[in-house]
Design a protein around this motif. Sequence first.
Motif, PDB file in Angstrom:
ATOM      1  N   ARG A 219       0.797  -1.220   0.000  1.00 49.89           N
ATOM      2  CA  ARG A 219       0.000   0.000   0.000  1.00 49.89           C
ATOM      3  C   ARG A 219       0.840   1.286   0.000  1.00 49.89           C
ATOM      4  NH1 ARG A 219       0.356  -1.041   5.434  1.00 49.89           N
ATOM      5  NH2 ARG A 219       0.584   0.875   6.631  1.00 49.89           N
ATOM      6  N   HIS A 220       2.148   1.163  -0.191  1.00 43.56           N
ATOM      7  CA  HIS A 220       3.000   2.349  -0.287  1.00 43.56           C
ATOM      8  C   HIS A 220       3.669   2.426  -1.650  1.00 43.56           C
ATOM      9  CE1 HIS A 220       2.829   2.184   4.168  1.00 43.56           C
ATOM     10  NE2 HIS A 220       2.925   3.496   4.052  1.00 43.56           N
ATOM     11  N   LEU A 221       3.719   3.642  -2.186  1.00 40.68           N
ATOM     12  CA  LEU A 221       4.455   3.914  -3.420  1.00 40.68           C
ATOM     13  C   LEU A 221       5.497   4.971  -3.098  1.00 40.68           C
ATOM     14  CD1 LEU A 221       1.329   4.312  -5.682  1.00 40.68           C
ATOM     15  CD2 LEU A 221       3.056   2.517  -5.981  1.00 40.68           C
ATOM     16  N   SER A 307      -0.382   0.827  14.721  1.00 32.81           N
ATOM     17  CA  SER A 307       0.399  -0.005  13.813  1.00 32.81           C
ATOM     18  C   SER A 307      -0.524  -0.541  12.717  1.00 32.81           C
ATOM     19  CB  SER A 307       0.998  -1.183  14.576  1.00 32.81           C
ATOM     20  OG  SER A 307      -0.058  -1.977  15.092  1.00 32.81           O
ATOM     21  N   THR A 308       0.065  -1.122  11.700  1.00 33.10           N
ATOM     22  CA  THR A 308      -0.724  -1.743  10.633  1.00 33.10           C
ATOM     23  C   THR A 308      -1.686  -2.780  11.220  1.00 33.10           C
ATOM     24  OG1 THR A 308       1.188  -1.468   9.218  1.00 33.10           O
ATOM     25  CG2 THR A 308      -0.515  -2.940   8.412  1.00 33.10           C
ATOM     26  N   GLU A 309      -1.190  -3.574  12.169  1.00 30.42           N
ATOM     27  CA  GLU A 309      -2.018  -4.622  12.785  1.00 30.42           C
ATOM     28  C   GLU A 309      -3.190  -3.988  13.532  1.00 30.42           C
ATOM     29  OE1 GLU A 309       1.361  -4.394  13.167  1.00 30.42           O
ATOM     30  OE2 GLU A 309       1.750  -5.918  11.641  1.00 30.42           O
ATOM     31  N   GLU A 407      -4.276   6.482  -5.393  1.00 32.59           N
ATOM     32  CA  GLU A 407      -4.123   5.042  -5.684  1.00 32.59           C
ATOM     33  C   GLU A 407      -4.779   4.197  -4.607  1.00 32.59           C
ATOM     34  OE1 GLU A 407      -1.556   7.201  -5.854  1.00 32.59           O
ATOM     35  OE2 GLU A 407      -1.268   7.253  -8.031  1.00 32.59           O
ATOM     36  N   ARG A 408      -4.713   4.687  -3.353  1.00 33.23           N
ATOM     37  CA  ARG A 408      -5.385   3.933  -2.274  1.00 33.23           C
ATOM     38  C   ARG A 408      -6.893   3.973  -2.456  1.00 33.23           C
ATOM     39  NH1 ARG A 408      -2.147   4.691   3.411  1.00 33.23           N
ATOM     40  NH2 ARG A 408      -0.090   4.159   2.600  1.00 33.23           N
ATOM     41  N   LEU A 409      -7.401   5.104  -2.959  1.00 36.74           N
ATOM     42  CA  LEU A 409      -8.841   5.203  -3.210  1.00 36.74           C
ATOM     43  C   LEU A 409      -9.247   4.201  -4.300  1.00 36.74           C
ATOM     44  CD1 LEU A 409     -11.494   6.730  -2.590  1.00 36.74           C
ATOM     45  CD2 LEU A 409     -10.874   8.354  -4.408  1.00 36.74           C
TER      46      LEU A 409
HETATM   47  P1  ATP Z   1       1.044   7.570   5.984  1.00 37.48           P
HETATM   48  O1  ATP Z   1       2.267   6.923   5.391  1.00 37.48           O
HETATM   49  O2  ATP Z   1       0.416   8.528   5.089  1.00 37.48           O
HETATM   50  O3  ATP Z   1       1.237   8.106   7.368  1.00 37.48           O
HETATM   51  P2  ATP Z   1       0.081   4.974   6.291  1.00 37.48           P
HETATM   52  O4  ATP Z   1      -1.197   4.342   6.642  1.00 37.48           O
HETATM   53  O5  ATP Z   1       0.776   4.432   5.113  1.00 37.48           O
HETATM   54  O6  ATP Z   1      -0.100   6.507   6.106  1.00 37.48           O
HETATM   55  P3  ATP Z   1       2.434   4.699   7.830  1.00 37.48           P
HETATM   56  O7  ATP Z   1       2.762   5.658   8.918  1.00 37.48           O
HETATM   57  O8  ATP Z   1       3.310   4.664   6.646  1.00 37.48           O
HETATM   58  O9  ATP Z   1       0.929   4.991   7.551  1.00 37.48           O
HETATM   59  O10 ATP Z   1       2.306   3.266   8.382  1.00 37.48           O
HETATM   60  C1  ATP Z   1       1.346   2.965   9.376  1.00 37.48           C
HETATM   61  C2  ATP Z   1       1.926   1.956  10.294  1.00 37.48           C
HETATM   62  O11 ATP Z   1       2.283   0.799   9.566  1.00 37.48           O
HETATM   63  C3  ATP Z   1       3.167   2.462  10.978  1.00 37.48           C
HETATM   64  O12 ATP Z   1       3.106   2.129  12.328  1.00 37.48           O
HETATM   65  C4  ATP Z   1       4.285   1.738  10.252  1.00 37.48           C
HETATM   66  O13 ATP Z   1       5.346   1.478  11.111  1.00 37.48           O
HETATM   67  C5  ATP Z   1       3.609   0.448   9.851  1.00 37.48           C
HETATM   68  N1  ATP Z   1       4.178  -0.132   8.656  1.00 37.48           N
HETATM   69  C6  ATP Z   1       4.406   0.454   7.476  1.00 37.48           C
HETATM   70  N2  ATP Z   1       4.939  -0.391   6.620  1.00 37.48           N
HETATM   71  C7  ATP Z   1       5.063  -1.559   7.259  1.00 37.48           C
HETATM   72  C8  ATP Z   1       5.556  -2.850   6.905  1.00 37.48           C
HETATM   73  N3  ATP Z   1       6.043  -3.116   5.701  1.00 37.48           N
HETATM   74  N4  ATP Z   1       5.491  -3.823   7.815  1.00 37.48           N
HETATM   75  C9  ATP Z   1       4.991  -3.585   9.027  1.00 37.48           C
HETATM   76  N5  ATP Z   1       4.517  -2.398   9.429  1.00 37.48           N
HETATM   77  C10 ATP Z   1       4.561  -1.401   8.563  1.00 37.48           C
END
Ligand code: ATP
Length: 434
Positions: A219-221, A307-309, A407-409
């Motif tokens: 979900r990241h670019l 966190s993502t979880e 892109e997320r949308l």
């Molecule tokens: P934004 O980047 O715009 O803040 P996002 O939802 O992508 O929005 P991040 O801060 O990048 O938010 O990530 C959210 C959480 O996910 C953070 O706690 C980050 O550490 C975690 N995270 C990001 N990428 C990973 C990964 N590959 N594996 C595990 N955790 C991740």
Amino acid sequence: MQGRTYTADAEPGDEVTVAGWVHETRDLGGIAFLILRDTTGRIQVKFEKDEMDDDLVETGLGVHRESVISVTGEVAEEPRAPTGVEIVPESVEIVSAADPELPLDPSGKVDAELPTRLDNRTLDLRKDEVKAVFEVRAEILRATRETFRELGCTEINTPKIVATGTEGGTELFPITYFGREAFMNQSPQLFKQLMAGSGLERVFEIGPIFRAEEHNTPRHLNEATSIDFEGAFCDHHEAMDAAEAVTRNAYEAVAENCEEQLEALDLTDEFEVPGGEFPRLSYEEALERINATGDLDEHLVYGDDLSTEAEHALGQDVGEHYFITDWPSEIKPFYIKDHDDDESLSTGFDMMHPRMELVSGGQREHRHERLIEGFEQQGLDPEAFEYYTKMFKYGMPPHAGWGMGAERLVMTILGLKNIREAVLFPRDRQRLSP
Ligand code: ATP
Ligand code: AMO
């Protein structure tokens, strides 16, 4: 091509020239069929070997799949043809012959891995279900511009080569700008705020953002398209209303105008426009709900980022789009305003899809002295941002806004597994070309 008819427009009785790609050929002995494909669909070309010129038959049937050809002939009704009509050719011209070995099978009979698809996007986008993603993306952006127009916003374009970052120092791409240090812009944040204070008042931008993200995730670019809103005399509630309107209208536009594309993506039955208002949970409520799911190994405490979880656990629990509001001030950026009655709480919000964050935003700090204090608290040098901060001395109204990843949308609307599927030529840690 002059005089070219699109396959979809070919009517029985017409004398047409149709140009496109050889989708497939089927040789049944005395009779053979070539399926010609263009952007509007497919049409069958019939070769009756005994009744036609040998050269014509040889040219039409000797050409490899995915070659570009131009066929001139008469359109006839034929109930057994896939579209109910066929062309009886008088001439066939090979416009651009394709190699017999293709790196990717556009008929989709042989699956290709995502990297192979991304390396061969031209061929990949000959597949209906892939083309459909980008047609839907275009429709989402069209609908988004329309929503912003209804909200009274003016479209702006701001620089992508900049002197300072705004979203945290580690995620910047440095470049050299005529011997000076510069960066690729992470967000139009400061520029859109400067425009909220201008005579435009309400603005939006759809443009690239660049982030040297540490992780390679689905979900990241490293180059994404950001949909940004900023409105003078708006508070965070109105900003959230705008984010909700953009999202809902995008779904509605897809439901109304992308019937064919949803069918190609096999989504017709499951596609749903989000129903009621998106729930607005405070950060504190969000923590409680996440802890109550019991899905996490850790117990979250006040002040933790999610966190993502944690986002996944909450997303599953809520089961629809929702907002997280009232974050602790210290985990939101310097430009976000705190609540007047409780300075430990920010007006920052995130809008979430059950799968991931879609939007971040908030009301902005528009008081000059407070803004300078905010810089100092985050360890940033306000001098470096003087081009921005000084405008707060000449009449800066209260304002609010947000950024949404386009892109997320697209990804969440279509249920795509990987964000790269929503970009023609994604930039990630490995991928710099094409
Ligand atoms: P934004 O980047 O715009 O803040 P996002 O939802 O992508 O929005 P991040 O801060 O990048 O938010 O990530 C959210 C959480 O996910 C953070 O706690 C980050 O550490 C975690 N995270 C990001 N990428 C990973 C990964 N590959 N594996 C595990 N955790 C991740
Ligand atoms: P934030 O950094 O949360 O906020 O970004 C806003 C939204 O942009 C999208 N996004 C991304 N999409 C794909 N790949 C990335 N690397 C990426 N990074 C961000 C996400 C995210 O929710 N200036 C603030 C916005 C504001 O307050 O107006 C900002 O940039 O969907």
